[in-house]
Motif scaffolding. Sequence first.
Motif, PDB file in Angstrom:
ATOM      1  N   VAL A  33       0.857  -1.178   0.000  1.00 33.29           N
ATOM      2  CA  VAL A  33       0.000   0.000   0.000  1.00 33.29           C
ATOM      3  C   VAL A  33       0.895   1.230   0.000  1.00 33.29           C
ATOM      4  O   VAL A  33       1.745   1.393   0.881  1.00 33.29           O
ATOM      5  CB  VAL A  33      -0.929   0.039   1.232  1.00 33.29           C
TER       6      VAL A  33
ATOM      7  N   ARG B 193      -0.332  -7.790  -4.679  1.00 31.73           N
ATOM      8  CA  ARG B 193      -1.279  -6.707  -4.985  1.00 31.73           C
ATOM      9  C   ARG B 193      -0.639  -5.390  -4.593  1.00 31.73           C
ATOM     10  O   ARG B 193       0.110  -5.320  -3.628  1.00 31.73           O
ATOM     11  CB  ARG B 193      -2.609  -6.869  -4.227  1.00 31.73           C
TER      12      ARG B 193
ATOM     13  N   GLN C 228      -1.924  -1.395  -3.961  1.00 32.66           N
ATOM     14  CA  GLN C 228      -2.958  -0.378  -3.867  1.00 32.66           C
ATOM     15  C   GLN C 228      -2.290   0.971  -3.575  1.00 32.66           C
ATOM     16  O   GLN C 228      -1.491   1.092  -2.639  1.00 32.66           O
ATOM     17  CB  GLN C 228      -3.952  -0.712  -2.747  1.00 32.66           C
TER      18      GLN C 228
ATOM     19  N   SER D 123      -4.656   2.731  -8.450  1.00 35.26           N
ATOM     20  CA  SER D 123      -4.677   4.026  -7.762  1.00 35.26           C
ATOM     21  C   SER D 123      -6.095   4.487  -7.488  1.00 35.26           C
ATOM     22  O   SER D 123      -6.970   4.380  -8.352  1.00 35.26           O
ATOM     23  CB  SER D 123      -3.940   5.078  -8.596  1.00 35.26           C
ATOM     24  N   ARG D 124      -6.283   5.028  -6.278  1.00 28.82           N
ATOM     25  CA  ARG D 124      -7.608   5.518  -5.883  1.00 28.82           C
ATOM     26  C   ARG D 124      -7.461   6.852  -5.161  1.00 28.82           C
ATOM     27  O   ARG D 124      -6.561   7.026  -4.342  1.00 28.82           O
ATOM     28  CB  ARG D 124      -8.292   4.517  -4.947  1.00 28.82           C
TER      29      ARG D 124
ATOM     30  N   GLN E 187      -8.819  -2.012   2.777  1.00 30.24           N
ATOM     31  CA  GLN E 187      -7.895  -2.793   1.959  1.00 30.24           C
ATOM     32  C   GLN E 187      -6.851  -3.491   2.820  1.00 30.24           C
ATOM     33  O   GLN E 187      -6.537  -4.673   2.615  1.00 30.24           O
ATOM     34  CB  GLN E 187      -7.204  -1.879   0.946  1.00 30.24           C
TER      35      GLN E 187
END
Length: 290
Positions: free
Chosen positions: A198, A227, A229, A259-260, A284
């Motif tokens: 992350v 993963r 994020q 990307s958020r 997440q």
Amino acid sequence: MTEVPRRLVFVHGIGGIRDAEAEAASWSAALTRNTDLTSIQVTFVDYSKEFHVDGAQGDPAIETELLQELVAELVAELEENASTSSERVLADARMQLTATADQGPGEVVRRLANVLTTVLAMPGLRSAGQWASGRSVLGHLAQVAIYLGRAGEVDARIRARVHDALTAGPAVVVAHSLGSVVAYEALHEHSGPIPLLVTLGSPLAMSAVVWHRLTPRPPRTPECVDRWQNFWDCDDIVVARPRLERRFLPNTNGVIPVSRQIDSVGLWTHTATKYLAQPLVAAQIADALR
């Protein structure tokens, strides 16, 4: 199947000397505010003192040049998405940057601080409250220049602290700001599984200064990451190019950053705790730890 971790490794970003125990507690508290997580083993990677040891400072001219590039790119990328109300502020900042071209290092640093003070007057950033002045922003951005200048192997010593934190097995790695650059490079040297990376408020995709200086090249997702994020706040001055998936190749398993955008309320939008308190971010991480 990758073993489900119960460990969190936090990697901090730009800023002053850290109290690792206190920071681990405050980051954990922010994260658990919106989750039901319990009994998580937390390791806080503290490399803040590495910027203050002999050999950490390299060639002042090189670091000043890197700072010029960093500030110029930050202004340029803010201009790409500027609102009408910000255009005049950024035009003023651009004019001041032009005046730094033929100055000595000391005068350049002073002018760069003035440029950043001007940038902080942008409508979105004016109320963010992260830094009191452009000089305080510049002092923290200098750590990016020191790390990427790679003088005295300071970058290798910093990455070694991440490696030490990962020796106990699989972990979710949460990296903030400059820490995302540190973690990204360290994970390329790591062979154990990382179920989730992350990144928060990351400058990884800044073209001239950061992205072009990353190792290895071309920039891609580390092989050990299952993963990735990535989260950014729209009022975070450090994140000029937020969508990392546009700039990073997948690893051999096809993993790319996702990307958020989040929208923090109130002051200090670049702090890690502000990001970790966001329900989307916390969810997440919690899902990966359960």
